[in-house]
Write an enzyme that holds these catalytic residues in place. Structure first.
Site, short mmCIF file in Angstrom:
data_model
loop_
_atom_site.label_atom_id
_atom_site.label_comp_id
_atom_site.label_asym_id
_atom_site.label_seq_id
_atom_site.Cartn_x
_atom_site.Cartn_y
_atom_site.Cartn_z
N ASP A 1 -0.42 -13.22 1.09
CA ASP A 1 -0.93 -11.89 1.37
C ASP A 1 -1.01 -11.16 0.02
O ASP A 1 -0.58 -11.67 -1.01
CB ASP A 1 -0.03 -11.16 2.38
C1 GLC Z 1 -3.64 -6.65 3.29
C2 GLC Z 1 -3.21 -7.24 4.60
C3 GLC Z 1 -3.89 -8.53 4.92
C4 GLC Z 1 -5.25 -8.55 4.25
C5 GLC Z 1 -5.01 -8.60 2.76
C6 GLC Z 1 -6.33 -8.61 1.97
O1 GLC Z 1 -2.62 -5.91 2.70
O2 GLC Z 1 -1.82 -7.40 4.86
O3 GLC Z 1 -3.97 -8.63 6.34
O4 GLC Z 1 -5.99 -9.68 4.67
O5 GLC Z 1 -4.18 -7.52 2.32
O6 GLC Z 1 -7.00 -7.41 2.14
#
Ligand code: GLC
Length: 737
Positions: free
Chosen positions: A263
């Site tokens: 993430d």
């Molecule tokens: C965000 C989220 C995740 C997302 C990622 C990219 O903080 O937790 O679900 O896909 O970052 O945007």
């Protein structure tokens, strides 16, 4: 690009690529850089030109995609194309209902169709990879991200997860209208303490295996190309450094052969979480745990080369993580077709069948919670309708959370839908006092929605309140549109209360006191404790975050062109403090209804306001003739359950037949009810249809703490079949050794 390249062809091409890549380039493939300005690190172009990037995210610009791709393909040492990734959660330009809403359809073809359209539009924009489906089980309605998943139940969640993967990926990744899916957030994110987003998660292996992992196992089975490791500590080990999750379960047990992206910044965050000593340690842990790609923390880019030089990591370990990334780029056909046709998007997003699909999905996702005295459907000859509420004409609340970067809200609002439905009626609109989060969302800076306006003054709010009441007084019928704004659920959007925010309930009560017929339409991303409305408002429609065509779908249902058939994928608690609240609980020694029953709170029973699986229709249904193919089966054998469903009302409608089981004793105590089958069917008035469900090892096995593994065991089982989780039509069967 021929379809379905053989695995050996792919492997051959990957090995020949690896053979000509430097270590720096191999590490580059593990680095995902932020395409937008706010991402840290050196400018995207410089890294790409040096072969230091494998993927770009947080960019939504077709022309820019081609510019960056040109640098990668024509200027970097090995010319390996980039993967462009973005959060396309429930639509790219044509917005579908939020995933929780689509789960409420209890029809896997709804999310499959939605993500097929989303993939076609995203790919036409130049996006190869979406960070979806989000398949976290959520049993705590205070958690903001409950809106992004399929609710509280692993069986329903698994069906919706597989359907979304099929929608995004189709059956051949070389198809130019598909994108890579990404099952997220692996794993257990929805169980954060108190529903507080990002807080730690503590789950036993039993809970993980029986509740939180099944949707992810289903995603692997459906062929999900990628996974995303979650932010939070799982049992004190961050998911992005968690070998048990990423190596033991995901690869060794499930045979996953795609790749894992962390993430956002989560590899580097392991230092902040007090888990890794420093960036070098975080990089080592991420690689060892099996995180292939570092999302924008640059921890791999900054430390992996030194770790290899010091012998802490081997080149073979790096190559093991690079292979699946290259393999998917080969499968997508990026080497043959790295660029996107910049004229394509305009044609694709203009397709009328896309908006038809969005309207259909919204119609099937809505849940009729109450309809006293058959107030609904409303007659179309009403002269004067007052539409009231801060969300009634809000495009952003209608489209909901997780819009892609740069998306301009363009939904048909409830107000617009009602006006379109009744062109001859006088349809007035009064928003009443605005609603806002007490603490703004940091996402607000990216959102174009209404939240950017300055807050209303108390005087303005009071005037708006009065205007709304007056508009109701002057009307024949009132439609209140209340709930939450798009930023009140989603990421970093947890809340302690489940009440209607602001003065919405007060306004509802003031309007109801006028004695006019009032219909309540909810626009929201989580269960809400609408206790007063449930008591005093005759008709309530749960519309969730219904997407681009949401207003038309609400009007279709309110005026009877569509008969609602959705069911709740999540329990509605009476209070936020009752959460987590879910139906699949253990009996305990003091079960409800027993003489020993002890009310769990002395200040009010935590019974659900609306139970899991609940939803009404404009007609009625009866369940009868519950039959089993055998009263007894051996472990490993399958029996068939059949039930007759009859439409006992005057109009055609959909019912969702739901099958729940309870294993009465065993190695472990099992929940008092568990969903193990569902089918949404359409019945004409008076018609009867027989629905059948298989019950075999797949449905009856579970992960046992005592046995330390998956078991199916001899026991007596209860079966209930009906239209919600409180179904009463009952029978039982034996499983014998
Ligand atoms: C965000 C989220 C995740 C997302 C990622 C990219 O903080 O937790 O679900 O896909 O970052 O945007």
């Amino acid at each position: 690009m021929q379809k379905n390249l053989s695995e050996s062809d792919v492997a051959e091409r990957v090995e020949s690529l690896l053979a000509r890549m430097s270590l720096a380039e191999k590490i580059g493939q593990l680095n995902q850089v932020g395409g937008a300005d706010f991402a840290p690190g050196p400018k995207a172009e410089d890294q790409i030109r040096a072969g230091g990037a494998g993927s770009v995210l947080w960019l939504n610009d077709t022309k820019r995609f081609n510019e960056l791709q040109k640098i990668a393909v024509e200027e970097s040492p090995s010319g390996i194309p980039l993967l462009f990734a973005l959060d396309v959660i429930h639509g790219y330009r044509t917005i579908f209902p939020a995933p929780l809403a689509m789960a409420a359809s209890w029809d896997p073809t709804v999310p499959e169709q939605a993500q097929t359209v989303a993939a076609r539009e995203a790919r036409a924009a130049g996006i190869h990879w979406t960070f979806a489906p989000m398949i976290d089980i959520a049993r705590d309605a205070r958690w903001g991200r409950i809106v992004e998943g399929a609710g509280e139940d692993p069986f329903l969640g698994a069906a919706m997860a597989a359907a979304q993967v099929r929608g995004f990926q189709g059956d051949d990744l070389a198809d130019p209208e598909r994108v890579l899916a990404c099952a997220k957030h692996f794993a257990g994110y929805g169980a954060s303490d108190g529903g507080r987003d990002y807080d730690p998660v503590y789950l036993s292996e039993t809970q993980l295996r029986n509740i939180y992992l099944p949707p992810f196992a289903a995603a692997v089975k459906a062929g999900a190309a990628t996974f995303m490791s979650a932010y939070m500590d799982l049992n004190d080990v961050p998911a992005s450094g968690n070998r048990f999750l990423l190596r033991r379960i995901l690869r060794e047990e499930w045979g996953f052969d795609g790749f894992v992206v962390s993430d956002a910044f989560a590899v580097g965050n392991m230092v902040i979480q007090g888990h890794a000593r420093d960036g070098r340690d975080a990089a080592l842990r991420g690689i060892k745990a099996g995180v292939n790609m570092d999302m924008s923390s640059y921890t791999y880019a900054n430390h992996v080369a030194e770790l290899v030089a010091e012998g802490a990591l081997t080149i073979a370990e790096i190559e093991e993580l690079v292979r699946p990334i290259l393999a998917l780029k080969v499968k997508l056909g990026l080497f043959e077709r790295p660029y996107v046709d910049e004229t394509l998007l305009a044609q694709v997003v203009a397709r009328p069948d896309h908006r038809d699909a969005a309207r259909w999905a919204a119609q099937r996702s809505m849940v009729l919670l109450k309809n006293e005295g058959g107030l609904l459907p409303l007659k179309k000859d009403i002269k004067k309708i007052a539409v009231i509420g801060p969300l009634a004409d809000s495009m952003s609340a209608t489209e909901g959370s997780w819009m892609v970067f740069g998306h301009q809200p363009a939904a048909v609002t409830v107000l617009a839908g009602i006006r379109a439905k009744l062109p001859g009626a006088e349809v007035t609109y009064a928003p009443g006092p605005e609603i806002r989060r007490d603490i703004p969302s940091w996402f607000e800076s990216f959102m174009a929605g209404e939240t950017r306006k300055p807050p209303q003054t108390p005087e303005e709010a009071a005037a708006a309140f009065q205007l709304a009441v007056e508009s109701a007084r002057a009307a024949d019928q009132v439609i209140m549109v209340l709930g939450e704004t798009d930023l009140m659920s989603g990421e970093a959007a947890s809340r302690a209360s489940l009440d209607l925010p602001g003065r919405q309930e007060e306004l509802l009560q003031a309007v109801a006191a006028l004695g006019k017929p009032v219909v309540l339409v909810l626009l929201n991303g989580r269960p809400l404790s609408i206790n007063w409305a449930a008591e005093h408002i005759p008709a309530i429609l749960e519309a969730w975050q219904p997407g681009s065509e949401g207003g038309h779908a609400v009007a279709d249902i309110l005026f009877g062109d569509v008969n609602p058939g959705g069911k709740l994928p999540v329990t509605f608690p009476r209070k936020g403090s009752h959460a987590p609240l879910y139906y699949a609980r253990n009996l305990t020694h003091s079960p409800e209804g027993s003489p020993m029953y002890n009310p769990r709170y002395w200040d009010g029973l935590p019974t659900p306001l609306y139970p899991f699986g609940f939803g009404l229709s404009y007609t009625t249904f009866a369940f009868s003739n519950l039959q089993l193919s055998a009263a007894q089966v051996k472990v490993g054998e399958t029996l068939t359950v059949s039930v007759d469903v009859t439409n006992t009302g005057a109009v055609a409608g959909d019912e969702v037949a739901q099958l729940y089981i309870h294993q009465r004793w065993g190695s472990d105590t099992r929940p008092m009810r568990e969903l193990k089958g569902f089918a949404r069917i359409t019945l004409q008035p008076g018609a009867t249809q027989t629905v059948t469900f298989p019950l075999g090892p797949d449905e009856l096995r579970y992960w046992s703490t005592n046995a330390g593994g998956w078991i199916q065991e001899p026991a007596t089982f209860d079966i209930w079949v009906g239209g919600d989780s409180q179904a009463t039509l009952h029978t039982e069967f034996e499983v014998v050794a």
